[in-house]
Each structure stands twice: as structure tokens, then as C-alpha cells.
Design a protein around this motif. Structure first.
Motif, PDB file in Angstrom:
ATOM      1  N   VAL A 128      10.785  29.675 124.951  1.00 16.48           N
ATOM      2  CA  VAL A 128      11.701  29.462 125.661  1.00 16.48           C
ATOM      3  C   VAL A 128      11.628  27.856 126.235  1.00 16.48           C
ATOM      4  CG1 VAL A 128      12.838  29.955 127.966  1.00 16.48           C
ATOM      5  CG2 VAL A 128      11.963  31.722 126.599  1.00 16.48           C
ATOM      6  N   ASN A 129      12.955  27.307 126.332  1.00 19.61           N
ATOM      7  CA  ASN A 129      13.015  25.738 126.750  1.00 19.61           C
ATOM      8  C   ASN A 129      12.816  25.921 128.368  1.00 19.61           C
ATOM      9  OD1 ASN A 129      13.535  23.037 127.345  1.00 19.61           O
ATOM     10  ND2 ASN A 129      15.312  23.141 126.596  1.00 19.61           N
ATOM     11  N   GLY A 130      11.586  25.381 128.770  1.00 18.49           N
ATOM     12  CA  GLY A 130      11.404  25.362 130.253  1.00 18.49           C
ATOM     13  C   GLY A 130      12.665  24.773 131.027  1.00 18.49           C
ATOM     14  N   HIS A 131      13.086  23.681 130.350  1.00 18.07           N
ATOM     15  CA  HIS A 131      13.986  23.027 131.153  1.00 18.07           C
ATOM     16  C   HIS A 131      15.384  23.652 131.513  1.00 18.07           C
ATOM     17  CE1 HIS A 131      12.078  18.981 130.837  1.00 18.07           C
ATOM     18  NE2 HIS A 131      11.780  19.335 129.556  1.00 18.07           N
ATOM     19  N   SER A 132      15.463  24.904 130.810  1.00 12.85           N
ATOM     20  CA  SER A 132      16.609  25.550 130.954  1.00 12.85           C
ATOM     21  C   SER A 132      16.578  26.980 132.130  1.00 12.85           C
ATOM     22  CB  SER A 132      17.073  26.497 129.572  1.00 12.85           C
ATOM     23  OG  SER A 132      16.292  27.382 129.234  1.00 12.85           O
ATOM     24  N   ILE A 133      15.112  26.818 132.425  1.00 11.86           N
ATOM     25  CA  ILE A 133      14.947  27.807 133.624  1.00 11.86           C
ATOM     26  C   ILE A 133      15.545  27.278 134.807  1.00 11.86           C
ATOM     27  CG2 ILE A 133      13.149  28.952 135.093  1.00 11.86           C
ATOM     28  CD1 ILE A 133      11.123  28.843 132.585  1.00 11.86           C
ATOM     29  N   GLU A 134      16.310  28.003 135.870  1.00 11.83           N
ATOM     30  CA  GLU A 134      17.006  27.489 136.877  1.00 11.83           C
ATOM     31  C   GLU A 134      16.016  26.866 137.776  1.00 11.83           C
ATOM     32  OE1 GLU A 134      20.034  27.356 136.327  1.00 11.83           O
ATOM     33  OE2 GLU A 134      20.702  29.219 135.196  1.00 11.83           O
ATOM     34  N   ALA A 135      16.378  25.551 138.323  1.00  9.74           N
ATOM     35  CA  ALA A 135      15.662  24.841 139.301  1.00  9.74           C
ATOM     36  C   ALA A 135      15.944  25.624 140.704  1.00  9.74           C
ATOM     37  CB  ALA A 135      15.902  23.539 139.476  1.00  9.74           C
ATOM     38  N   GLY A 136      14.995  25.661 141.408  1.00 12.78           N
ATOM     39  CA  GLY A 136      14.956  25.939 142.916  1.00 12.78           C
ATOM     40  C   GLY A 136      14.728  27.521 143.236  1.00 12.78           C
ATOM     41  N   GLN A 137      13.938  28.149 142.242  1.00  7.33           N
ATOM     42  CA  GLN A 137      13.439  29.386 142.286  1.00  7.33           C
ATOM     43  C   GLN A 137      12.026  29.457 142.917  1.00  7.33           C
ATOM     44  OE1 GLN A 137      15.033  32.465 139.230  1.00  7.33           O
ATOM     45  NE2 GLN A 137      14.838  30.352 137.881  1.00  7.33           N
ATOM     46  N   GLU A 138      11.850  30.343 143.762  1.00  9.76           N
ATOM     47  CA  GLU A 138      10.585  30.156 144.495  1.00  9.76           C
ATOM     48  C   GLU A 138       9.295  30.391 143.354  1.00  9.76           C
ATOM     49  OE1 GLU A 138       8.074  32.682 148.078  1.00  9.76           O
ATOM     50  OE2 GLU A 138      10.163  33.423 147.527  1.00  9.76           O
ATOM     51  N   GLY A 139       8.402  29.569 143.471  1.00 12.30           N
ATOM     52  CA  GLY A 139       7.039  29.455 142.782  1.00 12.30           C
ATOM     53  C   GLY A 139       7.370  28.789 141.395  1.00 12.30           C
ATOM     54  N   PHE A 140       8.701  28.165 141.194  1.00  9.67           N
ATOM     55  CA  PHE A 140       8.661  27.462 140.029  1.00  9.67           C
ATOM     56  C   PHE A 140       9.184  26.109 140.237  1.00  9.67           C
ATOM     57  CE2 PHE A 140      11.262  25.763 136.427  1.00  9.67           C
ATOM     58  CZ  PHE A 140      10.343  26.170 135.278  1.00  9.67           C
ATOM     59  N   ASP A 141       8.286  25.102 139.664  1.00  5.59           N
ATOM     60  CA  ASP A 141       8.624  23.617 139.826  1.00  5.59           C
ATOM     61  C   ASP A 141       8.228  23.053 138.646  1.00  5.59           C
ATOM     62  OD1 ASP A 141       8.764  21.026 140.381  1.00  5.59           O
ATOM     63  OD2 ASP A 141       7.602  20.984 142.185  1.00  5.59           O
ATOM     64  N   ILE A 142       9.097  22.429 137.536  1.00  7.50           N
ATOM     65  CA  ILE A 142       8.718  22.175 136.461  1.00  7.50           C
ATOM     66  C   ILE A 142       8.007  20.887 136.421  1.00  7.50           C
ATOM     67  CG2 ILE A 142      10.818  20.563 135.986  1.00  7.50           C
ATOM     68  CD1 ILE A 142      10.644  22.247 133.098  1.00  7.50           C
ATOM     69  N   GLY A 143       7.922  20.038 137.622  1.00  3.70           N
ATOM     70  CA  GLY A 143       7.132  19.074 137.814  1.00  3.70           C
ATOM     71  C   GLY A 143       5.686  19.119 137.805  1.00  3.70           C
ATOM     72  N   PHE A 163      12.143  35.191 136.439  1.00  3.68           N
ATOM     73  CA  PHE A 163      12.792  33.804 136.572  1.00  3.68           C
ATOM     74  C   PHE A 163      13.946  33.888 135.927  1.00  3.68           C
ATOM     75  CE2 PHE A 163       8.421  32.620 137.717  1.00  3.68           C
ATOM     76  CZ  PHE A 163       8.664  32.087 138.836  1.00  3.68           C
ATOM     77  N   ARG A 164      15.348  33.472 136.213  1.00  2.00           N
ATOM     78  CA  ARG A 164      16.538  33.235 135.617  1.00  2.00           C
ATOM     79  C   ARG A 164      16.541  32.049 135.048  1.00  2.00           C
ATOM     80  NH1 ARG A 164      20.361  37.193 136.619  1.00  2.00           N
ATOM     81  NH2 ARG A 164      19.923  38.556 138.295  1.00  2.00           N
ATOM     82  N   GLY A 165      17.277  31.857 133.884  1.00  2.00           N
ATOM     83  CA  GLY A 165      17.593  30.589 132.976  1.00  2.00           C
ATOM     84  C   GLY A 165      19.005  30.758 132.495  1.00  2.00           C
ATOM     85  N   SER A 166      19.511  29.602 132.057  1.00  2.00           N
ATOM     86  CA  SER A 166      20.801  29.769 131.440  1.00  2.00           C
ATOM     87  C   SER A 166      21.182  28.510 130.674  1.00  2.00           C
ATOM     88  CB  SER A 166      21.922  30.073 132.657  1.00  2.00           C
ATOM     89  OG  SER A 166      22.006  28.682 133.366  1.00  2.00           O
ATOM     90  N   CYS A 167      22.218  28.236 129.758  1.00  3.36           N
ATOM     91  CA  CYS A 167      22.534  27.025 129.439  1.00  3.36           C
ATOM     92  C   CYS A 167      23.370  26.102 130.547  1.00  3.36           C
ATOM     93  CB  CYS A 167      23.391  27.158 128.069  1.00  3.36           C
ATOM     94  SG  CYS A 167      25.027  28.287 128.453  1.00  3.36           S
ATOM     95  N   HIS A 168      23.998  25.390 130.394  1.00  2.34           N
ATOM     96  CA  HIS A 168      24.603  24.644 131.243  1.00  2.34           C
ATOM     97  C   HIS A 168      25.889  25.286 131.796  1.00  2.34           C
ATOM     98  CE1 HIS A 168      27.059  20.971 133.358  1.00  2.34           C
ATOM     99  NE2 HIS A 168      25.708  20.798 133.684  1.00  2.34           N
ATOM    100  N   CYS A 169      26.769  25.768 130.737  1.00  5.37           N
ATOM    101  CA  CYS A 169      28.075  26.355 130.920  1.00  5.37           C
ATOM    102  C   CYS A 169      27.905  27.911 131.617  1.00  5.37           C
ATOM    103  CB  CYS A 169      29.092  26.160 129.943  1.00  5.37           C
ATOM    104  SG  CYS A 169      28.461  27.334 128.533  1.00  5.37           S
TER     105      CYS A 169
END
Length: 207
Positions: free
Chosen positions: A158-173, A12-18
Motif C-alpha cells: 500500500v502506498n503510505g501517502h494514500s492513507i488519510e492524514a489526521g487519523q489518530e495514531g498515524f503521522d507519516i512524518g 486506517f482509511r485510505g483513498s485516491c485523490h478523487c
């Protein structure tokens, strides 16, 4: 009738806001929660999602994602010298590096230990958008001597909130919905820390 999907380890990809901080994290989903009584990390490495009620984690709203073996499960694509190029906050000189992007302020991961730059084939590791056979320079926790745990000086969250939303299989909710989040009592308001638990946070903790 519902059919449970077999657990699959995937990137899974993740990033900061910028976008200055960019990483790839390997998770196995659906998640299998560890027993409440198991230490994190335990004698056998495992994946864990957790929140604690300490003053730092409470204020920055971190959802901790811990992986079985950080040198194989976390690759930082940018920056390649995070302890120099990211901002850091330390509560104690020998404590965790609460790292954050100097531009947008996003906190993607917390780290203690040594890191190293290596070349990996992200395409071979099935990272979407990466060409197989191409080597990419990344930063990761140093493999030699890595033994997860703060008492060993080796820690990655890793801060789970920084993982990109919308990736298949990942739903933080679904983490809280499925009782996958383990709650810690590090504020110790009533003396000794209370046992970790699923279901409800400790006092002043967040879901």
C-alpha cells in the motif's frame, strides 16, 4: 520523561485523490521495525515500511507499507474489481500490477496474485463510521493459498501517502524520524544489490 504507547492494531482509511479508490488498512502502531538482516517477508510475517531506489518506485514516490497477512489487513471498499476498474502499469507481463485511479491518477496500492470479493463486518472490526452487525462487500487478496512474497506470486504494497492524514495514531512524518523506513537497493548500480538498511537511502533513493 516520556511514556511509550503500547502497540495497538487499528484500522486506517485510505483513498485516491478523487475518492474512487477507497480502502481500509490495518496497522499496528507504534511500529516495531524488523531487523535489517530479516528478509521481507521473513519466515514470520511482519509489518514493514520501506522505500526502494528502483526506477519505478523512484519516479512515482511510493512509500511501501507491507502488512503481515494481506487478506486480513487490507480491504478495498471501491472498486470491487480493481484489476479491471483501475489502470495498471506492468514492467513485465509476469510482474506487479502498479495500479492507479483512471480519474485522478493516484496510486494507492501495488498488487500481484489473486483477489476475491467477500462480506465483512467493518463495525465489528472497529472501523470508524461503520455500523456493527452490517455486512459490507469488499475486495481483498485471496485468502486461500496466500503466501506473501513475489516468488510465490503473492504481493501487496500500500502506498503510505494514500492513507488519510489526521487519523489518530498515524503521522507519516514520524516514519523517517523514528528510523522505521527500510531502504532497498534494487537499482544495483555497482553490481549486486547492497544490503537493505535503516537510516539512509541507497543511491538515487529518497527519504
Amino acid at each position: 520523561m516520556t511514556t511509550e504507547t503500547a502497540p495497538i492494531r487499528r484500522p486506517f482509511r485510505g483513498s485516491c485523490h478523487c475518492g474512487f479508490t477507497s480502502y481500509v488498512l490495518f496497522l499496528t502502531l507504534p511500529h516495531t521495525p524488523a531487523p535489517e538482516s530479516a528478509p521481507v517477508p521473513g519466515p514470520e510475517p511482519f509489518q514493514a515500511f520501506s522505500r526502494c531506489n528502483c526506477t519505478i518506485c523512484h519516479k512515482i514516490g511510493t512509500l511501501h507499507v507491507r502488512v503481515p497477512f494481506a487478506p486480513d489487513d487490507f480491504f478495498l471498499l471501491s472498486p470491487l474489481d480493481p484489476l479491471s476498474d483501475l489502470g495498471t502499469y506492468k514492467r513485465r507481463p509476469d510482474g506487479f500490477n502498479f495500479l492507479f485511479c483512471k480519474n485522478c491518477g493516484t496510486r494507492c496500492f501495488t498488487f500481484m496474485g489473486e483477489g476475491e470479493n467477500v462480506e465483512v463486518d467493518l463495525g465489528e472490526l472497529r472501523v470508524e463510521g461503520e455500523e456493527k452487525g452490517k455486512k459490507t462487500k469488499v475486495w481483498r487478496p485471496k485468502r486461500e493459498g496466500w503466501k506473501e512474497g513475489r516468488v510465490n506470486g503473492c504481493y501487496l504494497s500500500v502506498n503510505g501517502h494514500s492513507i488519510e492524514a489526521g487519523q489518530e495514531g498515524f503521522d507519516i512524518g514520524m516514519f523517517a524520524d523514528k528510523d522505521w523506513v527500510l531502504y532497498y537497493d534494487y537499482r544495483e548500480l555497482h553490481g549486486e544489490a547492497r544490503p537493505q538498511r535503516y537510516g539512509t537511502p541507497h543511491e538515487f533513493g529518497a527519504y
